[in-house]
Design an enzyme around this catalytic site. Structure first.
Site, PDB file in Angstrom:
ATOM      1  N   CYS A 168       1.066  23.905   4.035  1.00  0.00           N
ATOM      2  CA  CYS A 168       0.172  23.756   5.191  1.00  0.00           C
ATOM      3  C   CYS A 168       0.847  24.138   6.506  1.00  0.00           C
ATOM      4  O   CYS A 168       0.183  24.273   7.534  1.00  0.00           O
ATOM      5  CB  CYS A 168      -0.344  22.327   5.274  1.00  0.00           C
ATOM      6  SG  CYS A 168      -1.250  21.824   3.813  1.00  0.00           S
TER       7      CYS A 168
ATOM      8  N   ASN B 192      -9.147  19.821   4.851  1.00  0.00           N
ATOM      9  CA  ASN B 192      -7.783  20.332   4.978  1.00  0.00           C
ATOM     10  C   ASN B 192      -7.742  21.735   4.386  1.00  0.00           C
ATOM     11  O   ASN B 192      -7.813  21.905   3.172  1.00  0.00           O
ATOM     12  CB  ASN B 192      -6.827  19.395   4.236  1.00  0.00           C
ATOM     13  CG  ASN B 192      -5.375  19.831   4.329  1.00  0.00           C
ATOM     14  OD1 ASN B 192      -5.079  20.971   4.697  1.00  0.00           O
ATOM     15  ND2 ASN B 192      -4.465  18.941   3.979  1.00  0.00           N
TER      16      ASN B 192
ATOM     17  N   HIS C  32      -1.993  20.139  12.445  1.00  0.00           N
ATOM     18  CA  HIS C  32      -2.530  20.472  11.120  1.00  0.00           C
ATOM     19  C   HIS C  32      -3.661  19.505  10.785  1.00  0.00           C
ATOM     20  O   HIS C  32      -3.523  18.290  10.888  1.00  0.00           O
ATOM     21  CB  HIS C  32      -1.412  20.389  10.078  1.00  0.00           C
ATOM     22  CG  HIS C  32      -1.923  20.491   8.682  1.00  0.00           C
ATOM     23  ND1 HIS C  32      -2.838  21.443   8.294  1.00  0.00           N
ATOM     24  CD2 HIS C  32      -1.670  19.743   7.570  1.00  0.00           C
ATOM     25  CE1 HIS C  32      -3.118  21.289   7.020  1.00  0.00           C
ATOM     26  NE2 HIS C  32      -2.434  20.264   6.555  1.00  0.00           N
TER      27      HIS C  32
HETATM   28  O1  UT7 Z   1      -1.838  19.103   3.945  1.00  0.00           O
HETATM   29  C1  UT7 Z   1      -0.618  18.777   3.292  1.00  0.00           C
HETATM   30  C2  UT7 Z   1      -0.201  17.468   3.775  1.00  0.00           C
HETATM   31  N1  UT7 Z   1      -1.105  16.463   3.260  1.00  0.00           N
HETATM   32  C3  UT7 Z   1      -1.358  15.394   3.972  1.00  0.00           C
HETATM   33  O2  UT7 Z   1      -0.925  15.284   5.074  1.00  0.00           O
HETATM   34  C4  UT7 Z   1      -2.143  14.274   3.299  1.00  0.00           C
HETATM   35  C5  UT7 Z   1      -1.563  12.943   3.681  1.00  0.00           C
HETATM   36  N2  UT7 Z   1      -2.205  11.802   3.023  1.00  0.00           N
HETATM   37  C6  UT7 Z   1      -3.465  11.406   3.307  1.00  0.00           C
HETATM   38  O3  UT7 Z   1      -4.172  11.994   4.090  1.00  0.00           O
HETATM   39  C7  UT7 Z   1      -3.929  10.107   2.662  1.00  0.00           C
HETATM   40  O4  UT7 Z   1      -2.847   9.494   2.006  1.00  0.00           O
HETATM   41  C8  UT7 Z   1      -5.111  10.295   1.663  1.00  0.00           C
HETATM   42  C9  UT7 Z   1      -6.372  10.639   2.415  1.00  0.00           C
HETATM   43  C10 UT7 Z   1      -4.784  11.398   0.670  1.00  0.00           C
HETATM   44  C11 UT7 Z   1      -5.356   8.991   0.892  1.00  0.00           C
HETATM   45  O5  UT7 Z   1      -5.610   7.945   1.822  1.00  0.00           O
HETATM   46  P1  UT7 Z   1      -4.845   6.547   1.701  1.00  0.00           P
HETATM   47  O6  UT7 Z   1      -5.380   5.702   2.759  1.00  0.00           O
HETATM   48  O7  UT7 Z   1      -3.373   6.840   1.710  1.00  0.00           O
HETATM   49  O8  UT7 Z   1      -5.341   6.027   0.311  1.00  0.00           O
HETATM   50  P2  UT7 Z   1      -4.486   5.569  -0.946  1.00  0.00           P
HETATM   51  O9  UT7 Z   1      -3.993   6.756  -1.685  1.00  0.00           O
HETATM   52  O10 UT7 Z   1      -3.508   4.525  -0.548  1.00  0.00           O
HETATM   53  O11 UT7 Z   1      -5.602   4.858  -1.792  1.00  0.00           O
HETATM   54  C12 UT7 Z   1      -6.221   3.632  -1.342  1.00  0.00           C
HETATM   55  C13 UT7 Z   1      -7.309   3.274  -2.320  1.00  0.00           C
HETATM   56  C14 UT7 Z   1      -6.856   3.326  -3.771  1.00  0.00           C
HETATM   57  O12 UT7 Z   1      -7.539   2.307  -4.463  1.00  0.00           O
HETATM   58  P3  UT7 Z   1      -6.831   0.904  -4.794  1.00  0.00           P
HETATM   59  O13 UT7 Z   1      -5.604   1.260  -5.594  1.00  0.00           O
HETATM   60  O14 UT7 Z   1      -6.495   0.309  -3.457  1.00  0.00           O
HETATM   61  O15 UT7 Z   1      -7.869   0.168  -5.550  1.00  0.00           O
HETATM   62  C15 UT7 Z   1      -7.346   4.672  -4.249  1.00  0.00           C
HETATM   63  O16 UT7 Z   1      -7.575   4.684  -5.647  1.00  0.00           O
HETATM   64  O17 UT7 Z   1      -8.366   4.253  -2.205  1.00  0.00           O
HETATM   65  C16 UT7 Z   1      -8.640   4.804  -3.496  1.00  0.00           C
HETATM   66  N3  UT7 Z   1      -9.071   6.180  -3.317  1.00  0.00           N
HETATM   67  C17 UT7 Z   1     -10.351   6.508  -3.152  1.00  0.00           C
HETATM   68  N4  UT7 Z   1     -11.469   5.781  -3.108  1.00  0.00           N
HETATM   69  C18 UT7 Z   1     -12.634   6.425  -2.906  1.00  0.00           C
HETATM   70  C19 UT7 Z   1      -8.299   7.297  -3.270  1.00  0.00           C
HETATM   71  N5  UT7 Z   1      -9.089   8.360  -3.064  1.00  0.00           N
HETATM   72  C20 UT7 Z   1     -10.359   7.909  -2.990  1.00  0.00           C
HETATM   73  C21 UT7 Z   1     -11.598   8.523  -2.789  1.00  0.00           C
HETATM   74  N6  UT7 Z   1     -12.705   7.762  -2.757  1.00  0.00           N
HETATM   75  N7  UT7 Z   1     -11.727   9.863  -2.631  1.00  0.00           N
END
Ligand code: UT7
Length: 337
Positions: free
Chosen positions: A116, A288, A258
């Site tokens: 990215c 993204n 980004h």
């Molecule tokens: O471009 C390259 C660089 N990339 C980035 O900069 C991405 C950086 N990371 C992010 O933007 C975030 O970490 C994400 C958007 C990918 C994820 O957000 P998060 O707040 O870090 O969520 P998480 O992975 O900690 O997940 C929290 C909860 C989990 O459920 P439990 O374990 O708490 O029950 C996930 O299973 O949210 C759940 N979850 C979802 N729920 C509904 C993960 N994805 C989804 C989804 N819909 N799409």
């Protein structure tokens, strides 16, 4: 004191016509519009149809950028740099094909792979070539087609990424001109290479004689870890580039980060001490788009008339590698319509 510099002379953008809303994704996987908007800020993205590859999007964005550069846009381009993490194929690179299809002749053409951060890396590469006198004008394109690399059973990545391309034309000029790229800062940390990527198909897999598992053809990401590094590295790199440019944070008119996650952009603004009004945000419309995200955000903001001549822009990006990069530039005096 004035010195040679690359100057922004053209701007273009293209997204595939198919819009995929959060509601549509909610019907295909266990997610919701509410979760996606709250956790990422994304409302929709564009996905390329079957049969459309990265070069197809790059050619459209490139053509627009050349047109916006006006007379001479097509004439004396001596270099094309395509930033992409999703090239048409492993070999040859995507850029020569894009150059040929744009009618640019037998110019130097190469791909830059920096996830990215690719657009900032490509901007730095092209700027250095112009300053060194290797070309009079360069076309820089960030283009991605993520749809084929998305595992639709992985809701943590499938809702994030979108397809598109953005492009700029740079010409050889001087630092005192409106539109000059004044300085860049680039970095990487390969010890964290396993946090995000598409592992299948490369020589590592081939060298083991083991065919890539279907899962390894898809993009994976440790989102939580990447989030932390993204904020830290973009903030550090932004500060470094501001120091090099001799700008205080208060002198920056627009921060074009980004477009990965609105929460990342807000955290970046907090760390830098920039109010949110100065953030350029376009990810709600396109998700993204990796190497395309910064030029797409620039084109969107420019089309809304947000930038004025000599406004000070800070570009900053972060991505797979891990890689990061920032650039300080001013906005040109001409309208890049
Ligand atoms: O471009 C390259 C660089 N990339 C980035 O900069 C991405 C950086 N990371 C992010 O933007 C975030 O970490 C994400 C958007 C990918 C994820 O957000 P998060 O707040 O870090 O969520 P998480 O992975 O900690 O997940 C929290 C909860 C989990 O459920 P439990 O374990 O708490 O029950 C996930 O299973 O949210 C759940 N979850 C979802 N729920 C509904 C993960 N994805 C989804 C989804 N819909 N799409």
């Amino acid at each position: 004191m004035s010195a040679p510099a690359a100057v922004l002379a053209g701007l273009g953008a293209h997204v595939p016509p198919r819009t995929v809303t959060n509601d549509e994704l909610s019907r295909r996987m266990d997610t919701s519009d509410e979760w996606i908007v709250q956790r990422t800020g994304i409302r929709q993205r564009h996905w390329a149809d079957f049969g459309v590859a990265t070069s197809d999007l790059a050619v459209e964005a490139g053509r627009q950028a050349l047109k916006s550069a006006g007379a001479g846009g097509f004439g004396d381009i001596g270099l094309l740099v395509v930033a992409t993490a999703t090239p048409d194929q492993q070999c040859p690179s995507t850029a020569p094909d894009v150059a040929a299809r744009l009618g640019l002749g037998t110019i130097a053409a190469l791909d830059v792979g920096a996830g990215c951060s690719g657009f900032v890396y490509a901007l730095a590469t092209a700027s250095a070539a112009l300053v060194a006198g290797h070309a009079e004008r360069a076309l820089v394109i960030g283009a991605e087609t993520f749809r084929p690399f998305l595992d639709l059973t992985d809701r943590s990545t499938a809702v994030i990424f979108g397809d598109g391309a953005g492009a700029v034309v740079l010409r050889r000029g001087t630092t005192d001109e409106a539109g000059a790229v004044l300085t860049v800062d680039l970095g990487s940390d390969g010890t964290l290479k396993d946090l995000v990527g598409i592992p299948g198909n490369g020589s590592r897999h081939r060298s083991t004689g083991r065919p890539a598992h279907p899962d390894e053809q898809y993009l994976y990401m440790n989102g939580k870890e990447v989030f932390v590094h993204a904020v830290r590295r973009m903030a550090q790199s932004s500060s470094a580039v501001l120091d090099q440019a001799g700008w205080s944070v208060d002198e920056v008119d627009h921060v074009v980060g980004h477009q990965a996650n609105l929460r990342i952009l807000h955290a970046l603004a907090r760390q830098l001490g920039v109010d949110r009004e100065r953030l350029v945000c376009h990810l709600d419309q396109v998700g993204n788009t990796s190497a395309a995200s910064i030029p797409l955000a620039l084109a969107d903001a420019a089309s809304r008339g947000r930038f004025r001549s000599r406004d000070r822009l800070l570009l900053t990006a972060f991505g797979a590698g891990l890689t990061w990069g920032s650039a300080a530039l001013t906005w040109p005096g001409t309208t890049l319509a």
